[in-house]
Design a protein around this motif. Structure first.
Motif, short mmCIF file in Angstrom:
data_model
loop_
_atom_site.label_atom_id
_atom_site.label_comp_id
_atom_site.label_asym_id
_atom_site.label_seq_id
_atom_site.Cartn_x
_atom_site.Cartn_y
_atom_site.Cartn_z
N LYS A 147 0.82 -1.21 0.00
CA LYS A 147 0.00 0.00 0.00
C LYS A 147 0.85 1.27 0.00
O LYS A 147 0.52 2.27 0.61
N ALA A 148 1.99 1.22 -0.68
CA ALA A 148 2.90 2.37 -0.74
C ALA A 148 2.20 3.58 -1.37
O ALA A 148 1.54 3.46 -2.39
N ALA A 149 2.34 4.73 -0.73
CA ALA A 149 1.68 5.95 -1.19
C ALA A 149 2.14 6.35 -2.59
O ALA A 149 1.35 6.79 -3.41
N ASN A 150 3.42 6.19 -2.88
CA ASN A 150 3.94 6.61 -4.17
C ASN A 150 3.90 5.50 -5.22
O ASN A 150 4.22 5.73 -6.37
N CYS A 151 3.53 4.32 -4.85
CA CYS A 151 3.35 3.17 -5.73
C CYS A 151 4.55 2.97 -6.66
O CYS A 151 4.40 2.79 -7.87
N GLU A 152 5.75 2.99 -6.09
CA GLU A 152 6.95 2.74 -6.89
C GLU A 152 7.05 1.28 -7.31
O GLU A 152 7.73 0.97 -8.28
N LYS A 153 6.43 0.40 -6.58
CA LYS A 153 6.52 -1.04 -6.86
C LYS A 153 5.12 -1.61 -7.13
O LYS A 153 4.43 -2.08 -6.23
N PRO A 154 4.65 -1.55 -8.38
CA PRO A 154 3.33 -2.08 -8.68
C PRO A 154 3.26 -3.60 -8.45
O PRO A 154 4.24 -4.32 -8.62
N THR A 155 2.08 -4.03 -8.08
CA THR A 155 1.83 -5.45 -7.86
C THR A 155 0.75 -5.92 -8.83
O THR A 155 0.01 -5.11 -9.40
N VAL A 156 0.69 -7.23 -9.00
CA VAL A 156 -0.44 -7.83 -9.69
C VAL A 156 -1.20 -8.66 -8.66
O VAL A 156 -0.61 -9.32 -7.82
N SER A 157 -2.52 -8.55 -8.72
CA SER A 157 -3.39 -9.40 -7.91
C SER A 157 -3.72 -10.62 -8.75
O SER A 157 -3.98 -10.49 -9.96
N MET A 158 -3.71 -11.77 -8.11
CA MET A 158 -3.98 -13.02 -8.82
C MET A 158 -5.02 -13.81 -8.05
O MET A 158 -5.15 -13.66 -6.83
N GLN A 159 -5.73 -14.67 -8.76
CA GLN A 159 -6.76 -15.48 -8.13
C GLN A 159 -6.85 -16.84 -8.83
O GLN A 159 -6.60 -16.95 -10.03
N LYS A 160 -7.23 -17.82 -8.04
CA LYS A 160 -7.46 -19.17 -8.57
C LYS A 160 -8.77 -19.68 -8.00
O LYS A 160 -9.06 -19.48 -6.81
N THR A 161 -9.56 -20.32 -8.84
CA THR A 161 -10.75 -21.00 -8.36
C THR A 161 -10.32 -22.37 -7.86
O THR A 161 -9.71 -23.14 -8.61
N LEU A 162 -10.61 -22.64 -6.60
CA LEU A 162 -10.20 -23.90 -5.98
C LEU A 162 -11.25 -24.96 -6.19
O LEU A 162 -12.44 -24.68 -6.30
N GLU A 163 -10.80 -26.20 -6.21
CA GLU A 163 -11.73 -27.33 -6.22
C GLU A 163 -12.36 -27.35 -4.83
O GLU A 163 -11.66 -27.39 -3.83
N THR A 164 -13.68 -27.31 -4.78
CA THR A 164 -14.32 -27.35 -3.46
C THR A 164 -14.59 -28.79 -3.09
O THR A 164 -14.82 -29.66 -3.92
N TRP A 165 -14.52 -29.04 -1.81
CA TRP A 165 -14.80 -30.37 -1.29
C TRP A 165 -15.40 -30.22 0.09
O TRP A 165 -15.31 -29.19 0.71
N ALA A 166 -16.05 -31.23 0.52
CA ALA A 166 -16.70 -31.20 1.84
C ALA A 166 -16.46 -32.53 2.53
O ALA A 166 -16.12 -33.52 1.88
N PHE A 167 -16.66 -32.52 3.82
CA PHE A 167 -16.48 -33.76 4.60
C PHE A 167 -17.59 -34.72 4.34
O PHE A 167 -18.69 -34.41 4.07
#
Length: 167
Positions: A147-167
């Motif tokens: 959360k740098a104010a000057n944003c000198e180091k941009p990031t990428v947000s990534m996501q994965k859909t997980l296999e859902t499972w239940a007990f």
């Protein structure tokens, strides 16, 4: 080498691992002095102790059986359907041997019923971005490192859909 739940006794070794791996990963990007500051504040023993006691979380280490911790991962459930991977580090000398994959698989499977895992990576960390892409993560946006104010180091947000499972 096996992946297991982290314990209080692991914290000094995990702290040392983070100091080494973060310097290797971010030293050229953020500068070595900045990395020392980040490790001493964001990865202090007391901070990691709180991770151990954090509800709806998973904190694991890659243990070689001889007292060495060569990798770690920490993820926390944010909502009913989303988990955030905030840390995944493998000692540079042990990378490209499957430890990162094993740590990631452990945290991905630790949250039954959760649908998504999210994370942020500094954009300049192209090897890390490629690693997560190979594991099924897709870029969903951009932001700023810590959360740098000057944003000198941009990031990428990534996501994965997980296999859902239940007990």
């Amino acid at each position: 080498m096996w992946v297991r739940t982290a314990s209080e006794a692991d914290l000094p070794a995990v702290h040392a691992l983070l100091a080494e791996t973060m310097q290797a990963a971010y030293g050229k990007i953020l500068g070595p002095i900045s990395v020392v500051g980040i490790v001493s504040s964001m990865h202090a023993i007391d901070v990691m102790r709180a991770w151990l006691n954090s509800p709806f979380s998973e904190f694991v280490v890659a243990d070689d059986g001889n007292g060495s911790v060569d990798g770690m991962a920490f993820a926390r459930q944010l909502t009913d359907d989303t988990v955030r991977l905030s840390h995944l580090y493998v000692r540079p000398s042990e990378q490209v041997q499957g430890l990162g994959t094993a740590l990631l698989a452990e945290v991905e499977s630790a949250f039954p019923g959760v649908r998504y895992m999210t994370l942020d990576v500094i954009k300049d960390q192209s090897a890390a971005v490629r690693f997560f892409e190979r594991k099924g993560y897709v870029v969903t946006g951009e932001g700023c490192a810590w959360k740098a104010a000057n944003c000198e180091k941009p990031t990428v947000s990534m996501q994965k859909t997980l296999e859902t499972w239940a007990f």
